[in-house]
Design an enzyme around this catalytic site. Sequence first.
Site, PDB file in Angstrom:
ATOM      1  N   CYS A  99       0.856  -1.184   0.000  1.00  0.00           N
ATOM      2  CA  CYS A  99       0.000   0.000   0.000  1.00  0.00           C
ATOM      3  C   CYS A  99       0.894   1.236   0.000  1.00  0.00           C
ATOM      4  CB  CYS A  99      -0.905  -0.016   1.224  1.00  0.00           C
ATOM      5  SG  CYS A  99      -2.021   1.400   1.304  1.00  0.00           S
ATOM      6  N   HIS A 141      -9.106  -3.911  -1.706  1.00  0.00           N
ATOM      7  CA  HIS A 141      -8.077  -3.110  -1.033  1.00  0.00           C
ATOM      8  C   HIS A 141      -8.430  -1.618  -1.095  1.00  0.00           C
ATOM      9  CE1 HIS A 141      -3.731  -2.102  -0.047  1.00  0.00           C
ATOM     10  NE2 HIS A 141      -4.221  -0.951  -0.467  1.00  0.00           N
ATOM     11  N   GLU A 142      -8.768  -1.143  -2.310  1.00  0.00           N
ATOM     12  CA  GLU A 142      -9.060   0.287  -2.472  1.00  0.00           C
ATOM     13  C   GLU A 142     -10.303   0.698  -1.690  1.00  0.00           C
ATOM     14  OE1 GLU A 142      -6.865   2.131  -3.476  1.00  0.00           O
ATOM     15  OE2 GLU A 142      -5.690   0.523  -4.384  1.00  0.00           O
ATOM     16  N   HIS A 145     -10.072   1.409   1.972  1.00  0.00           N
ATOM     17  CA  HIS A 145      -9.585   2.747   2.336  1.00  0.00           C
ATOM     18  C   HIS A 145     -10.747   3.699   2.624  1.00  0.00           C
ATOM     19  CE1 HIS A 145      -5.236   2.565   1.845  1.00  0.00           C
ATOM     20  NE2 HIS A 145      -5.356   1.963   0.681  1.00  0.00           N
TER      21      HIS A 145
END
Length: 177
Positions: A99, A141-142, A145
């Site tokens: 990341c 993953h994105e 966030h």
Amino acid sequence: MIRDVLRMGDPRLWQKSLPVTNFKDPALKELLADMRDTMAHLDGAGLAAPQIGVLLRVVIFGVKANPRYPGVEDVPDTVLINPELKALSDEIEEGWEGCLSVPGMRGLVPRFHKLHYKGRDEKGLPFERTVEGFHARVVQHECDHLDGVLYPMRIRDFTRFGFNEELFPNSDLPPED
Ligand code: NI
């Protein structure tokens, strides 16, 4: 414009981001341009708006398959706004992640293998996709966030989390997003 990427520990990375409501706002266009510039500059696979300190539900991603990274397939360049994710099976896959907010490190992270996602593009038009494998991993993953979650919070085996040079002394690193 290339922006600074916040690093783990910055409290803004733990916040829940807000949906985009006005797709005609010139600030959205500017945000996306900055995100693209920043991601390209750092050679990332993806970037979420909160990583540059903007708490909106906006992510971008895109990867070209590279023979150096087995298991990393082509992911089209995508702008995904106000995303909704749904796992399509219970199947979980462990894979290496990095990341841009946790520089210099990689970890083995469990993610759903198969996923349906939908959201808006940069014009506000709805779209949806069914994906699996690496594409599904990048999206999860994105979108994490946007809810204040960084990948280390999902790691199950901390012997599989560490500094790049220690984990991958003689080989190429998996991509970072
Ligand atoms: Ni990230």
